[in-house]
Design a protein around this motif. Structure first.
Motif, PDB file in Angstrom:
ATOM      1  N   UNK A  99       0.849  -1.195   0.000  1.00  0.00           N
ATOM      2  CA  UNK A  99       0.000   0.000   0.000  1.00  0.00           C
ATOM      3  C   UNK A  99       0.883   1.242   0.000  1.00  0.00           C
ATOM      4  N   UNK A 100       0.250   2.408  -0.116  1.00  0.00           N
ATOM      5  CA  UNK A 100       0.978   3.674  -0.027  1.00  0.00           C
ATOM      6  C   UNK A 100       1.742   3.758   1.294  1.00  0.00           C
ATOM      7  N   UNK A 101       2.832   4.520   1.280  1.00  0.00           N
ATOM      8  CA  UNK A 101       3.617   4.694   2.486  1.00  0.00           C
ATOM      9  C   UNK A 101       2.907   5.571   3.508  1.00  0.00           C
ATOM     10  N   UNK A 102       3.242   5.350   4.771  1.00  0.00           N
ATOM     11  CA  UNK A 102       2.742   6.195   5.847  1.00  0.00           C
ATOM     12  C   UNK A 102       3.559   7.487   5.898  1.00  0.00           C
ATOM     13  N   UNK A 103       2.878   8.575   6.159  1.00  0.00           N
ATOM     14  CA  UNK A 103       3.558   9.863   6.332  1.00  0.00           C
ATOM     15  C   UNK A 103       3.051  10.536   7.598  1.00  0.00           C
TER      16      UNK A 103
END
Length: 258
Positions: A82-86
Motif C-alpha cells: 500500500x501507499x507509504x505512511x507519512x
C-alpha cells in the motif's frame, strides 16, 4: 529454507493464499522487501514490485497483491503493498483505509486516496468479506536508520492500527531493513548481525517505540544495488518470510476453531 517454503501447505486449502499486509513509512523498503523475497526464492534478481529510487513520495498508489511463484505456479502466500505512511495523513495512506484493509473491505486494485478514505457507500468497499479477503498477518517495514525520526502523530497512527489488528487477533511482525547501514560490522559481513550490539539496540528501540516484542522483529538486508543474489542476504529474508507465513497459517487455523 526455500524447499520448506515451496512445499508450504495451508491449514485451509480453500483459502488460496495467505494475505500478508506490508505497511511502513515512505522509503522504508516495502517494495524492495517483496523483490528480495522473490529473488531469494527464485535465485535471480526480481524487480516486479517497482520501488522508487527517490523515495520522496509513495511510489505505490493502489492496493496491490504481489504473488510469489516457484516456476510451477503461485505459492500459497501473497503480500499486499500500500501507499507509504507519512506524518501528514493528508499525503500518505489514510489510517481508516488500513483498518478497512485489515477487515477485508478493500477490493484488489483500489486506488488509495489520502484525503478521502474508502467508505461503505463506495463501490470498491467489500461489505461482506470472506476469510480469504482479510489480512492474516500485519508486517510493519521500518528502516533501521529512521527509528528516531517517528513523529508523535505517526506513532499515534501506528498505535491505532496496532490496536485494531490486536482486536482482530492478527499476528504482527516488524521487518527491519537497511541493517547493513546501521552497523559497520554488519555491513562488512551480514553474518555478524546477531552478534552486533548496535543492531540489538536498534531492535530494542524499535520494540519500545512500536510496541512489538523483540522476538517479532526480523532484521533483513534488502537487495537494492546488487545484480546477483547471495546466501547471507537470502537467509535473513527467508527466515523472516518463514516466521511470517507460519504465524499467518496458525491464525487462519485459530479462526476456524471459533
Amino acid at each position: 529454507m526455500i524447499k520448506e517454503l515451496k512445499q508450504f501447505s495451508l491449514n485451509d486449502p480453500d483459502m488460496g493464499q495467505l494475505r500478508i499486509l506490508l505497511m511502513g513509512q515512505i522509503g522504508a523498503g516495502k517494495s524492495s522487501f517483496v523483490n528480495s523475497i522473490k529473488s531469494a526464492i527464485s535465485g535471480r534478481m526480481a524487480t516486479d514490485a517497482l520501488a522508487d529510487a527517490d523515495a520522496g513520495t509513495s511510489f505505490t498508489k493502489n492496493y496491490k497483491t504481489h504473488y510469489i511463484k516457484d516456476g510451477k505456479g503461485r505459492l500459497p502466500f501473497a503480500f499486499n503493498d500500500i501507499m507509504g505512511l507519512e506524518p501528514n495523513e493528508s499525503r500518505g495512506v489514510h489510517t481508516d483505509d488500513i483498518v478497512s484493509i485489515l477487515g477485508g473491505h478493500v477490493r484488489e486494485g483500489y486506488q488509495l486516496n489520502p484525503t478521502c478514505p474508502l467508505t461503505q457507500e463506495k463501490p470498491d468497499y467489500n461489505s461482506s468479506p470472506e476469510l480469504k479477503h482479510r489480512v492474516h498477518c500485519l508486517v510493519r517495514v521500518v528502516s533501521a536508520n529512521d527509528l528516531y525520526a517517528l513523529s508523535d502523530g505517526l506513532k499515534h497512527r501506528l498505535r491505532t492500527i496496532r490496536e485494531k489488528a490486536s482486536s482482530l487477533e492478527i499476528p504482527q511482525f516488524i521487518v527491519m531493513t537497511k541493517v547493513d547501514n546501521a552497523c559497520p560490522e554488519v555491513k562488512r559481513d551480514l553474518r555478524n548481525i546477531y552478534k552486533s550490539k548496535a543492531i540489538k539496540k536498534q531492535m530494542e528501540t524499535c520494540s519500545n517505540e512500536l510496541g512489538i516484542p523483540v522476538s517479532c522483529i526480523l532484521p533483513v538486508k534488502n537487495y537494492h544495488e546488487e545484480t546477483k543474489t547471495n546466501n547471507e542476504a537470502d537467509v535473513l529474508v527467508l527466515e523472516a518470510v518463514t516466521q511470517i507465513v507460519h504465524a499467518a497459517n496458525d491464525y487462519i487455523w485459530t479462526l476456524q476453531q471459533e
